[in-house]
Design a protein around this motif. Structure first.
Motif, PDB file in Angstrom:
ATOM      1  N   PRO A  80      -0.439  21.901 -18.616  1.00  0.00           N
ATOM      2  CA  PRO A  80       0.215  21.834 -17.303  1.00  0.00           C
ATOM      3  C   PRO A  80      -0.004  23.116 -16.521  1.00  0.00           C
ATOM      4  O   PRO A  80       0.052  24.212 -17.092  1.00  0.00           O
ATOM      5  CB  PRO A  80       1.702  21.659 -17.647  1.00  0.00           C
ATOM      6  CG  PRO A  80       1.851  22.138 -19.039  1.00  0.00           C
ATOM      7  CD  PRO A  80       0.521  22.081 -19.718  1.00  0.00           C
TER       8      PRO A  80
ATOM      9  N   TYR B 206      -5.113  19.540 -26.343  1.00  0.00           N
ATOM     10  CA  TYR B 206      -3.983  19.742 -25.434  1.00  0.00           C
ATOM     11  C   TYR B 206      -4.330  19.243 -24.034  1.00  0.00           C
ATOM     12  O   TYR B 206      -5.491  19.320 -23.606  1.00  0.00           O
ATOM     13  CB  TYR B 206      -3.662  21.236 -25.271  1.00  0.00           C
ATOM     14  CG  TYR B 206      -3.211  21.948 -26.509  1.00  0.00           C
ATOM     15  CD1 TYR B 206      -1.859  22.127 -26.776  1.00  0.00           C
ATOM     16  CD2 TYR B 206      -4.144  22.472 -27.402  1.00  0.00           C
ATOM     17  CE1 TYR B 206      -1.443  22.818 -27.907  1.00  0.00           C
ATOM     18  CE2 TYR B 206      -3.738  23.155 -28.534  1.00  0.00           C
ATOM     19  CZ  TYR B 206      -2.387  23.332 -28.785  1.00  0.00           C
ATOM     20  OH  TYR B 206      -1.978  24.015 -29.899  1.00  0.00           O
ATOM     21  N   ALA B 207      -3.298  18.798 -23.308  1.00  0.00           N
ATOM     22  CA  ALA B 207      -3.383  18.682 -21.845  1.00  0.00           C
ATOM     23  C   ALA B 207      -2.524  19.840 -21.346  1.00  0.00           C
ATOM     24  O   ALA B 207      -1.365  19.972 -21.745  1.00  0.00           O
ATOM     25  CB  ALA B 207      -2.814  17.356 -21.397  1.00  0.00           C
TER      26      ALA B 207
ATOM     27  N   VAL C  16      -2.254  18.825 -14.240  1.00  0.00           N
ATOM     28  CA  VAL C  16      -2.535  18.847 -15.675  1.00  0.00           C
ATOM     29  C   VAL C  16      -4.045  18.924 -15.882  1.00  0.00           C
ATOM     30  O   VAL C  16      -4.792  18.186 -15.250  1.00  0.00           O
ATOM     31  CB  VAL C  16      -1.984  17.567 -16.355  1.00  0.00           C
ATOM     32  CG1 VAL C  16      -2.444  17.500 -17.803  1.00  0.00           C
ATOM     33  CG2 VAL C  16      -0.463  17.546 -16.307  1.00  0.00           C
TER      34      VAL C  16
ATOM     35  N   SER D 225     -10.202  21.936 -15.919  1.00  0.00           N
ATOM     36  CA  SER D 225     -10.519  20.646 -16.567  1.00  0.00           C
ATOM     37  C   SER D 225     -12.007  20.557 -16.867  1.00  0.00           C
ATOM     38  O   SER D 225     -12.422  20.058 -17.927  1.00  0.00           O
ATOM     39  CB  SER D 225     -10.141  19.477 -15.659  1.00  0.00           C
ATOM     40  OG  SER D 225      -8.836  19.613 -15.178  1.00  0.00           O
TER      41      SER D 225
ATOM     42  N   ILE E 233       4.734  18.496 -22.906  1.00  0.00           N
ATOM     43  CA  ILE E 233       3.321  18.093 -22.805  1.00  0.00           C
ATOM     44  C   ILE E 233       2.485  18.920 -23.801  1.00  0.00           C
ATOM     45  O   ILE E 233       1.546  18.423 -24.418  1.00  0.00           O
ATOM     46  CB  ILE E 233       2.788  18.291 -21.357  1.00  0.00           C
ATOM     47  CG1 ILE E 233       3.483  17.315 -20.397  1.00  0.00           C
ATOM     48  CG2 ILE E 233       1.270  18.106 -21.289  1.00  0.00           C
ATOM     49  CD1 ILE E 233       3.141  17.546 -18.919  1.00  0.00           C
TER      50      ILE E 233
ATOM     51  N   ALA F 103       6.833  20.430 -19.155  1.00  0.00           N
ATOM     52  CA  ALA F 103       5.573  21.149 -19.396  1.00  0.00           C
ATOM     53  C   ALA F 103       5.472  21.544 -20.872  1.00  0.00           C
ATOM     54  O   ALA F 103       4.417  21.373 -21.505  1.00  0.00           O
ATOM     55  CB  ALA F 103       5.505  22.386 -18.499  1.00  0.00           C
TER      56      ALA F 103
ATOM     57  N   PRO G  50      -6.657  18.188 -18.678  1.00  0.00           N
ATOM     58  CA  PRO G  50      -6.756  17.585 -20.014  1.00  0.00           C
ATOM     59  C   PRO G  50      -7.962  18.114 -20.794  1.00  0.00           C
ATOM     60  O   PRO G  50      -8.720  18.940 -20.284  1.00  0.00           O
ATOM     61  CB  PRO G  50      -6.945  16.106 -19.682  1.00  0.00           C
ATOM     62  CG  PRO G  50      -7.702  16.114 -18.396  1.00  0.00           C
ATOM     63  CD  PRO G  50      -7.266  17.349 -17.638  1.00  0.00           C
TER      64      PRO G  50
END
Ligand code: HMG
Length: 432
Positions: free
Chosen positions: A80, A77-78, A66, A93, A350, A347, A68
């Motif tokens: 996937p 959003y995070a 993930v 990230s 998320i 996913a 983030p």
């Protein structure tokens, strides 16, 4: 070791494993153990996976990570990502965190239509064919009503059908070139079913109107979707790009130059775009979409001006740095694997159960972020420093390093450059 077989598909899973182990794997005991150790203890879950494809012998794992801190159109959003390559999730990230502090990403869906074609051969007169097409066009659409009714209720369906004369390129070759709106579905089955019905109606009715027959060659959607387009961008004042080692303007200029190189040099463009696809494929895969279709369509788009080129662009204008991507993406958030694979559901959860349009924006942003992180490294420290830092664990695992060895070596490489040989030499030193 090799063999052929008739009726392999009819064997049970365990018979298939035994056959493949017997004929293709010399170390049969450990090979069988490796294959079977990936079975899921939950029989129902295992059966679900067995039935996704054909001739299944086991499960093939990819890690799901993930990334983030992605701020897209002011929403966080995070993301996937399913991918095997180290440093991709870290890079995404890193870019997300960087841009979170500079206003985040902006993304916009520019268009959403998809294409399907009935390819056919006709040896008669084109004017007659044109007249026939105009006469039959409404019947082509009404005959698909049983297929399109639900899609139409939701606001999608067939947008148009054109007759295209391709005889200049290939003798006697014509197409029914159809455009579709498939909303939250990727739409492959819907489009192909419509096309097969068009072909049936078109051929059957032709006998009544035309002197020469119509020979249908095939009916299939196109994975080239230049009118299913999304744009994502980041921008900030040039001075806001500065970090410990480089001024904002020096970084921005070098970055834009790196993008310009990918715009004009295909050898660089392919690697540049590969880096973008690191991000795109990982999210496409995690969300149960067809990454082969996306890859094929995106690369065709990269060559739309006749020369393979960068999918991203960058500029500095009036002290503002802007970096953007425009790509075709046919994605679904309903249908296909999206409702079947439990991790795909996770996913999508998320991501807050996005619509297909929202997912297009998220995926485009993941590609842009990935490219930003790679270019930032390439134009400053070089790619190996960060990439090898992330790859360190893989090298340690290759050498079956123990927990203690890992801790000691990770500590060592906090202040030393990671290279394969340097890691091997550290392991050897420890083991002496
Ligand atoms: P760094 O500056 O050393 O990272 O970057 P850091 O330790 O200072 O951490 C900063 C942030 O980076 C973290 O924030 C994370 O967001 C992320 P925090 O979580 O601490 O608040 N980050 C991580 N996230 C998860 N796990 C980690 C981790 N480490 C940092 N272990 C980094 C290190 C690798 C991110 C940076 O060097 C980078 O972005 N490199 C680019 C790597 C890359 O592009 N990899 C793709 C594979 S190479 C390739 O295939 C494509 C290529 O050929 C494409 C092209 O040529 O264009 C390069």
């Amino acid at each position: 070791m090799s063999a052929t077989i008739s009726g392999f598909s009819k064997l049970s899973k365990s018979e298939k494993i035994d056959w493949i182990v017997r004929h293709y794997l010399s170390n049969s005991k450990s090979a069988k153990q490796t294959i079977t150790q990936y079975f899921n203890a939950d029989q129902k879950l295992q059966q679900l996976h067995d039935e996704f494809i054909e001739n299944t012998i086991t499960n093939y794992y990819l890690p799901l990570g993930v990334a983030p801190n992605f701020v897209i159109n002011n929403k966080t959003y995070a993301i996937p990502m399913a991918i095997e390559e180290s440093s991709v999730v870290a890079a995404a990230s890193n870019a997300a965190k960087f841009w979170m502090q500079r206003g985040g990403f902006k993304a916009k869906v520019l268009s959403t239509t998809k294409i399907g074609q009935v390819h056919f051969v006709f040896t008669g007169n084109f004017e007659d064919l044109k007249q026939y097409f105009n006469t039959i066009k409404s019947k082509l659409i009404t005959d698909t009503k049983p297929i399109t009714a639900n899609m139409e209720k939701r606001g999608g369906g067939i947008i148009d059908i054109e007759l295209r004369d391709k005889t200049e390129d290939l003798e006697h070759y014509y197409q029914l070139h159809a455009t579709f709106e498939t909303l939250d579905a990727m739409g492959a089955n819907f489009i192909n079913s419509c096309l097969e019905q068009f072909a049936k109606t078109f051929k059957t009715e032709a006998d009544k109107y035309l002197s020469a027959p119509i020979e249908i060659v095939m009916s299939i959607l196109s994975n080239y979707v230049p009118n299913c387009l999304v744009r994502a961008e980041v921008s900030c004042k040039v001075e806001d790009l500065k970090d410990k080692t480089i001024s904002g303007i020096a970084f921005a200029e070098k970055f834009v130059r790196a993008v310009n190189i990918a715009e004009i040099e295909p050898y660089r463009a392919v690697t540049h775009n590969k880096g973008i696809m690191n991000g795109i494929d990982a999210v496409v895969l995690a969300t149960g979409n067809d990454f082969r279709a996306v890859e094929a369509g995106v690369h065709a788009y990269a060559v739309k001006n006749g020369k393979y080129s960068s999918l991203t662009h960058a500029k500095i204008e009036e002290g503002v740095f802007t970096f953007w991507i425009e790509i075709p993406l046919a994605l679904g958030t309903v249908g296909g694997l999206t409702g079947l694979h439990p991790l795909v559901k996770v996913a999508l959860d998320i991501l807050g159960k996005p619509s297909a349009k929202e997912l297009m924006q998220i995926v485009a942003v993941a590609g842009l972020a990935q490219n930003f992180a790679a270019l930032r490294s390439l134009t400053t420290t070089g790619i190996q420093e960060g990439h090898m830092k992330m790859h360190l664990m893989n090298i340690l695992n290759q050498f079956n390093a123990t927990h203690e060895e890992k801790e000691e070596i990770i500590q060592h490489f906090k202040t030393h450059t990671v290279t394969h040989s340097a890691v091997v030499s550290e392991i050897e030193k420890l083991r002496q």
